[in-house]
Motif scaffolding. Structure first.
Motif: not given
Length: 142
Positions: A85-106
């Protein structure tokens, strides 16, 4: 309907109370959500060490944080997320925040790369191209 006699013809008056209520609710929402985002970035994980680590320069850029534990479980927005489900959740975050979103992996420093690779693939499938890893300097790891 009876028109109030103290108003001149053609003069309208707006009730601002509902708009003020909405503004206060938005303020409360953003305060709570920013607090949760800070907690997620402070989740206790023994981060990997790196000499080339850099301080965060642009703290205003929209960011989503994925925490990866040793067993490979993923935590996004404070909740466990199945890998499928991670891809669809990240896609939803990108749709909400825009194309300039950064993914931080901890991730835990003992996490094998086999657990990190699916997160990076999910990010590229979601259209997120800015990926950063949270690390600490070796002198701070003591």
């Amino acid at each position: 309907m009876r028109v109030p006699s103290n108003l001149k013809p053609g003069q309208a008056e707006f009730n601002m109370t509902p708009m003020i209520d909405v503004v206060f609710l938005l303020i409360i929402f953003f305060l709570v959500s920013s607090h949760l985002a800070k907690q997620e970035a402070q989740m206790p994980l023994p981060l990997p060490t790196a000499q080339s680590g850099q301080e965060i320069i642009d703290d205003q850029q929209p960011r989503v944080v994925v925490n990866i534990e040793v067993d490979g479980s993923l935590i996004l927005a404070g909740r466990r997320v199945p890998a499928d489900q991670l891809t669809e959740r990240l896609s939803a975050e990108r749709q909400r925040s825009g194309d300039s979103i950064e993914l931080r992996i901890r991730c835990d420093r003992q996490t094998p790369y086999a657990n990190v690779k699916p997160v990076m693939l999910a990010a590229t499938e979601a259209g997120i191209w800015s990926i950063a890893f949270s690390v600490i300097r070796p002198e701070d790891a003591r």
